[in-house]
Design an enzyme around this catalytic site. Structure first.
Site, mmCIF file in Angstrom:
data_model
loop_
_atom_site.group_PDB
_atom_site.id
_atom_site.type_symbol
_atom_site.label_atom_id
_atom_site.label_comp_id
_atom_site.label_asym_id
_atom_site.label_seq_id
_atom_site.Cartn_x
_atom_site.Cartn_y
_atom_site.Cartn_z
ATOM 1 C CB SER A 33 -95.129 19.853 55.650
ATOM 2 O OG SER A 33 -95.456 18.579 56.143
ATOM 3 C CG ASP B 147 -93.757 14.008 50.503
ATOM 4 O OD1 ASP B 147 -93.508 13.377 51.551
ATOM 5 O OD2 ASP B 147 -94.033 15.220 50.490
ATOM 6 C CG HIS C 175 -91.985 15.946 53.370
ATOM 7 N ND1 HIS C 175 -93.205 16.267 52.837
ATOM 8 C CD2 HIS C 175 -91.948 16.550 54.597
ATOM 9 C CE1 HIS C 175 -93.879 17.016 53.683
ATOM 10 N NE2 HIS C 175 -93.139 17.201 54.750
#
Length: 222
Positions: free
Chosen positions: A117, A169, A200
């Protein structure tokens, strides 16, 4: 430039390779520490894993509350409005960790950067702009935040890159991972792309793919 605190985990004495692994927003270096035993690394391999902690800074999209973050996110639009100066400062801090490992005797060509991320956005910047050749880059559930401004260095023009993303996600839509892959291809890279039916997060199939990538990049022998 911030000096980062970090966790070190080694798989054997006298490591000759290193993986620097960056966590996501609101987490810390402990987040991915448990992944090392799951990577199915060869017995007898000596790899140093470094899990740095991002500094605590106010994050605009979370009401300005301070939390561990590599940079401020100003808006959660698909294009992601981010503080690029902070992102680059974090990338420089990661490059300082690379320099430390080189000073300790590890060849830059045996150093892999990995990031999840927010950490992946910093890993893109740090790896592609670094002035010595690296072993590889792993970009997990992330995006290429500095695509329009990244000053790539020729030393890593052939860097092996693995992009991993969840098709479900809702935090970083897979479209952003696909855009990063396309941008790298336009720059002449040949990224390896994997998609998983997950949100995610991280899944077992992804860990297996990361293991195979590390085996190739670091020339590990089972």
């Amino acid at each position: 430039m911030t000096t980062l605190n970090f966790i070190v985990k080694e798989t054997g004495p006298t490591p000759d390779a290193c993986v620097i692994w960056l966590h996501g927003l609101g987490a810390d270096g402990h987040d991915f520490e448990p992944i090392v035993p799951e990577l199915d690394l060869p017995e007898g391999s000596a790899i140093r894993f470094i899990f740095p902690h991002a500094p605590r800074i106010p994050v605009t999209i979370n009401g300005g509350l301070p939390m561990p973050a590599w940079y401020d996110i100003l808006a959660m639009s698909l294009e992601r409005e981010v503080d690029e100066l902070q992102l680059r400062a974090s990338a420089l801090a990661i490059q300082a960790l690379i320099e430390q490992q080189i000073a300790q005797g590890i060849d830059s060509r045996r150093i892999v950067l990995a990031g999840f991320s927010q950490g992946g956005a910093v890993a893109y910047e740090a790896a592609l702009s670094y002035h010595e050749p690296l072993a590889g880059l792993i970009a997990m559930s992330t995006y290429l935040a500095t695509a329009d401004s990244l000053e790539r260095h020729d030393a890593n023009q052939y860097l092996p890159v693995q992009i991993l993303h969840g098709s479900r996600d809702g935090v970083v839509p897979e479209l952003l991972g696909e855009r990063a892959c396309l941008q790298l291809q336009q720059w002449g890279f040949v990224p390896e792309y994997h998609s998983y039916p997950m949100e995610h997060s991280v899944c077992a199939a992804e860990i297996a793919d990361i293991s195979r990538f590390l085996h190739r990049c670091l020339q590990l022998q089972d």
